[in-house]
Write a protein that holds these residues in place. Sequence first.
Motif, mmCIF file in Angstrom:
data_model
loop_
_atom_site.group_PDB
_atom_site.id
_atom_site.type_symbol
_atom_site.label_atom_id
_atom_site.label_comp_id
_atom_site.label_asym_id
_atom_site.label_seq_id
_atom_site.Cartn_x
_atom_site.Cartn_y
_atom_site.Cartn_z
ATOM 1 N N ALA A 38 0.835 -1.218 0.000
ATOM 2 C CA ALA A 38 0.000 0.000 0.000
ATOM 3 C C ALA A 38 0.863 1.258 0.000
ATOM 4 N N GLY A 39 2.040 1.161 -0.623
ATOM 5 C CA GLY A 39 2.941 2.310 -0.722
ATOM 6 C C GLY A 39 3.741 2.588 0.537
ATOM 7 N N ILE A 40 3.707 1.667 1.506
ATOM 8 C CA ILE A 40 4.349 1.871 2.809
ATOM 9 C C ILE A 40 5.373 0.762 3.040
ATOM 10 N N PRO A 41 6.614 1.089 3.427
ATOM 11 C CA PRO A 41 7.602 0.032 3.688
ATOM 12 C C PRO A 41 7.373 -0.659 5.030
ATOM 13 N N PHE A 42 7.448 -1.979 5.009
ATOM 14 C CA PHE A 42 7.366 -2.816 6.208
ATOM 15 C C PHE A 42 8.692 -3.575 6.323
ATOM 16 N N VAL A 43 9.417 -3.337 7.408
ATOM 17 C CA VAL A 43 10.717 -3.978 7.627
ATOM 18 C C VAL A 43 10.538 -5.081 8.670
ATOM 19 N N PHE A 44 10.815 -6.317 8.281
ATOM 20 C CA PHE A 44 10.626 -7.479 9.151
ATOM 21 C C PHE A 44 11.951 -7.875 9.801
ATOM 22 N N SER A 45 11.982 -7.879 11.141
ATOM 23 C CA SER A 45 13.170 -8.268 11.895
ATOM 24 C C SER A 45 12.785 -9.318 12.931
ATOM 25 N N HIS A 46 13.793 -10.029 13.438
ATOM 26 C CA HIS A 46 13.515 -11.005 14.492
ATOM 27 C C HIS A 46 12.996 -10.307 15.739
ATOM 28 N N GLY A 47 11.983 -10.900 16.375
ATOM 29 C CA GLY A 47 11.501 -10.401 17.649
ATOM 30 C C GLY A 47 12.356 -10.928 18.785
ATOM 31 N N ALA A 48 11.879 -10.786 20.020
ATOM 32 C CA ALA A 48 12.616 -11.266 21.189
ATOM 33 C C ALA A 48 12.931 -12.753 21.037
ATOM 34 N N SER A 49 14.156 -13.124 21.352
ATOM 35 C CA SER A 49 14.630 -14.485 21.062
ATOM 36 C C SER A 49 13.936 -15.558 21.895
ATOM 37 N N THR A 50 13.336 -15.190 23.026
ATOM 38 C CA THR A 50 12.661 -16.176 23.870
ATOM 39 C C THR A 50 11.154 -16.224 23.617
ATOM 40 N N ASP A 51 10.669 -15.435 22.670
ATOM 41 C CA ASP A 51 9.245 -15.393 22.329
ATOM 42 C C ASP A 51 8.991 -16.329 21.143
ATOM 43 N N PHE A 52 7.754 -16.358 20.647
ATOM 44 C CA PHE A 52 7.476 -17.082 19.415
ATOM 45 C C PHE A 52 8.445 -16.598 18.323
ATOM 46 N N PRO A 53 8.790 -17.450 17.362
ATOM 47 C CA PRO A 53 9.762 -17.056 16.324
ATOM 48 C C PRO A 53 9.130 -16.188 15.231
ATOM 49 N N ALA A 54 8.498 -15.104 15.657
ATOM 50 C CA ALA A 54 7.820 -14.194 14.727
ATOM 51 C C ALA A 54 8.639 -12.916 14.585
ATOM 52 N N ALA A 55 8.026 -11.875 14.018
ATOM 53 C CA ALA A 55 8.787 -10.686 13.627
ATOM 54 C C ALA A 55 8.372 -9.442 14.386
ATOM 55 N N SER A 56 9.360 -8.594 14.644
ATOM 56 C CA SER A 56 9.095 -7.197 14.947
ATOM 57 C C SER A 56 9.071 -6.477 13.603
ATOM 58 N N ILE A 57 8.165 -5.535 13.439
ATOM 59 C CA ILE A 57 7.971 -4.894 12.132
ATOM 60 C C ILE A 57 8.017 -3.385 12.294
ATOM 61 N N LEU A 58 8.904 -2.741 11.544
ATOM 62 C CA LEU A 58 8.959 -1.283 11.494
ATOM 63 C C LEU A 58 8.132 -0.839 10.294
ATOM 64 N N ILE A 59 7.108 -0.037 10.548
ATOM 65 C CA ILE A 59 6.125 0.348 9.531
ATOM 66 C C ILE A 59 6.317 1.816 9.169
ATOM 67 N N GLY A 60 6.678 2.045 7.919
ATOM 68 C CA GLY A 60 6.833 3.410 7.440
ATOM 69 C C GLY A 60 7.860 4.227 8.201
ATOM 70 N N GLY A 61 8.770 3.553 8.891
ATOM 71 C CA GLY A 61 9.788 4.229 9.673
ATOM 72 C C GLY A 61 9.268 4.923 10.909
ATOM 73 N N LYS A 62 7.959 4.785 11.192
ATOM 74 C CA LYS A 62 7.343 5.560 12.277
ATOM 75 C C LYS A 62 6.637 4.722 13.335
ATOM 76 N N VAL A 63 6.282 3.485 12.994
ATOM 77 C CA VAL A 63 5.545 2.635 13.924
ATOM 78 C C VAL A 63 6.302 1.320 14.096
ATOM 79 N N TYR A 64 6.505 0.901 15.342
ATOM 80 C CA TYR A 64 7.233 -0.339 15.628
ATOM 81 C C TYR A 64 6.266 -1.327 16.262
ATOM 82 N N TYR A 65 6.098 -2.470 15.588
ATOM 83 C CA TYR A 65 5.193 -3.512 16.084
ATOM 84 C C TYR A 65 6.001 -4.676 16.646
ATOM 85 N N THR A 66 5.628 -5.133 17.819
ATOM 86 C CA THR A 66 6.142 -6.383 18.353
ATOM 87 C C THR A 66 5.018 -7.077 19.119
#
Length: 262
Positions: free
Chosen positions: A134-162
């Motif tokens: 949708a015209g917005i960059p989503f950067v997928f990185s490893h989340g906390a190593s002791t959590d589920f093996p999912a991603a932390s996501i930086l959205i549009g350089g402004k929002v950080y999801y974990t």
Amino acid sequence: MEQMKAGRIEVYDLGEFKLHVYYTQDVMNDASYIVEGRDAVVTMEQPLFKVNVEEFNAYLDALGKPVAKRITDYHLGGTGSHDVVMPKGMPAFVKGPVYGGMMEGFQQAFGDTMTALPTGKEDEVDFGSTHVYAGIPFVFSHGASTDFPAASILIGGKVYYTHWTPAKAHISHLQLSSAAAVDAEIAEAERELASGAELFIGGHGGATDKTSVEFKIEYLSSIKRILSEVQTPVAFVAALTAAYPDLPGVDGLPALASALCK
């Protein structure tokens, strides 16, 4: 803020895009998201319970824009037969004994109030990769190593999801399930803070600012210090309560102490 029948909505205008935060207000304090670009939207962590699925979908439809992608990261939800984006390895993990067993437990506990599990195609994305939806960059990185093996996501350089939104409250034993998780969560919080984001969101909790991330680092550092000084769960609870006498969530401290003091 808009209070709905089951959940509530908050909308943040971040310039290049808007973030719609849907607080399900369900028993697990889940949150779902819509990232709205100029011509399309991206959903994240769609709700699990039928009443929330119906409400979320009605709100999504009312925005009047096509859904470019649906991201399922830490939480399976009501995406139905739609294709979803998932971090690499998560499609297998959610079908395995840990996550699969958890979902079976939810189905036994909540029965018909839960929506059907998704059946759509799963598109896996690599950690360390950037994708424009949708015209917005989503950067997928490893989340906390002791959590589920999912991603932390930086959205549009402004929002950080974990997985868990940082909060000025005592941490649940579900998030901090061992002493090793303390260091892992500190490392993740430091990555959040260094990301340059201005808003921080999670599958549990909704949205907050960087002061909550800073508090989380200080709080976890205190837990690490207390664990080096005490040997019993009772002593741990007493020390943490003394350090944070007015902090919400004190009822969960015995469970947290049992998880950490082993």
